[in-house]
Design a protein around this motif. Structure first.
Motif, short mmCIF file in Angstrom:
data_model
loop_
_atom_site.label_atom_id
_atom_site.label_comp_id
_atom_site.label_asym_id
_atom_site.label_seq_id
_atom_site.Cartn_x
_atom_site.Cartn_y
_atom_site.Cartn_z
N GLY A 45 0.81 -1.21 0.00
CA GLY A 45 0.00 0.00 0.00
C GLY A 45 0.85 1.26 0.00
N MET A 46 1.95 1.22 0.74
CA MET A 46 2.85 2.38 0.79
C MET A 46 3.50 2.63 -0.58
SD MET A 46 4.04 4.82 2.57
CE MET A 46 4.06 4.52 4.30
N LEU A 47 3.92 1.57 -1.24
CA LEU A 47 4.51 1.72 -2.57
C LEU A 47 3.48 2.25 -3.57
CD1 LEU A 47 6.77 -1.44 -2.87
CD2 LEU A 47 7.48 0.95 -2.67
N ALA A 48 2.26 1.79 -3.47
CA ALA A 48 1.21 2.29 -4.36
C ALA A 48 0.94 3.77 -4.11
CB ALA A 48 -0.07 1.48 -4.17
N ALA A 49 0.94 4.17 -2.84
CA ALA A 49 0.72 5.58 -2.51
C ALA A 49 1.86 6.45 -3.02
CB ALA A 49 0.55 5.74 -1.00
N LEU A 50 3.08 5.98 -2.89
CA LEU A 50 4.24 6.74 -3.39
C LEU A 50 4.20 6.85 -4.91
CD1 LEU A 50 7.17 5.48 -1.15
CD2 LEU A 50 6.15 7.75 -1.19
N GLY A 51 3.82 5.78 -5.56
CA GLY A 51 3.70 5.81 -7.02
C GLY A 51 2.62 6.78 -7.48
N MET A 52 1.51 6.78 -6.77
CA MET A 52 0.42 7.69 -7.11
C MET A 52 0.83 9.15 -6.86
SD MET A 52 -2.38 7.66 -8.43
CE MET A 52 -4.11 7.75 -8.42
N PHE A 71 3.82 10.35 -6.97
CA PHE A 71 4.77 10.71 -8.02
C PHE A 71 4.03 11.16 -9.28
CE2 PHE A 71 6.90 9.33 -11.93
CZ PHE A 71 8.04 10.14 -11.88
N TRP A 72 3.02 10.41 -9.70
CA TRP A 72 2.30 10.76 -10.92
C TRP A 72 1.47 12.02 -10.75
CZ3 TRP A 72 3.87 9.52 -15.35
CH2 TRP A 72 4.56 8.33 -15.54
N ALA A 125 3.09 19.36 -12.22
CA ALA A 125 4.24 20.14 -12.69
C ALA A 125 4.14 20.40 -14.19
CB ALA A 125 5.55 19.42 -12.36
N TYR A 126 3.71 19.40 -14.95
CA TYR A 126 3.56 19.60 -16.39
C TYR A 126 2.49 20.64 -16.71
CZ TYR A 126 2.59 18.89 -21.27
OH TYR A 126 2.39 19.12 -22.60
#
Length: 149
Positions: free
Chosen positions: A14-21, A23-24, A30-31
């Motif tokens: 869950g933590m990795l999914a939250a970090l990935g989200m 990031f996107w 930013a774009y």
């Protein structure tokens, strides 16, 4: 025999999914910020008809050449490795000057962490853009020896 659980647990997934989200979300934000600031800078440079190109990847580099009042073939120079850094800096410096800001802001626009600030200053800052085109019709230039009213 080979019954081993190599997962770090449901919490780590869950933590990795939250970090990935996150990031996107940051990348897209930013774009959109950079595209909108280039859109505003393009309008300041007089590119009203083509300012929408700021939101289209690669086409925004063509818009940058228009903002700097450089010929379209300069776009090709921005695809040559190492040389592109020099021409990208030149184009941003000229675009900053055309938007009424110092060329320093244009140079800072190519440095990744500082570009967010530099683009924001060029887009939303006042600068010293002179919108007058020649002398006003109501005033005449003062002549030598004449008092200025």
């Amino acid at each position: 025999m080979y019954e081993s659980d190599y997962s770090a647990g449901a919490g780590a997934d869950g933590m990795l999914a939250a970090l990935g989200m996150a990031f996107w979300v940051f990348t897209i934000a930013a774009y959109l910020y950079m595209a909108y600031t280039q859109f505003v800078i393009a309008k300041k440079c007089g590119c009203h008809d083509t300012a929408f190109l700021a939101f289209i990847p690669i086409a925004n580099m063509f818009l940058l050449c228009q903002m700097a009042k450089k010929p379209g073939w300069w776009l090709l120079l921005m695809f040559i490795p190492f040389i592109n850094i020099i021409f990208y800096a030149i184009v941003w410096i000229e675009a900053a000057k055309n938007a009424g800001h110092s060329g320093v802001w244009g140079f800072l626009a190519i440095i990744p962490p500082l570009c967010l600030i530099a683009w924001g200053v060029m887009a939303f800052g006042k600068g010293n853009l002179d919108t007058s085109h020649g002398p006003s019709r109501t005033t005449s230039p003062a002549r030598r020896g004449q008092p200025v009213a």
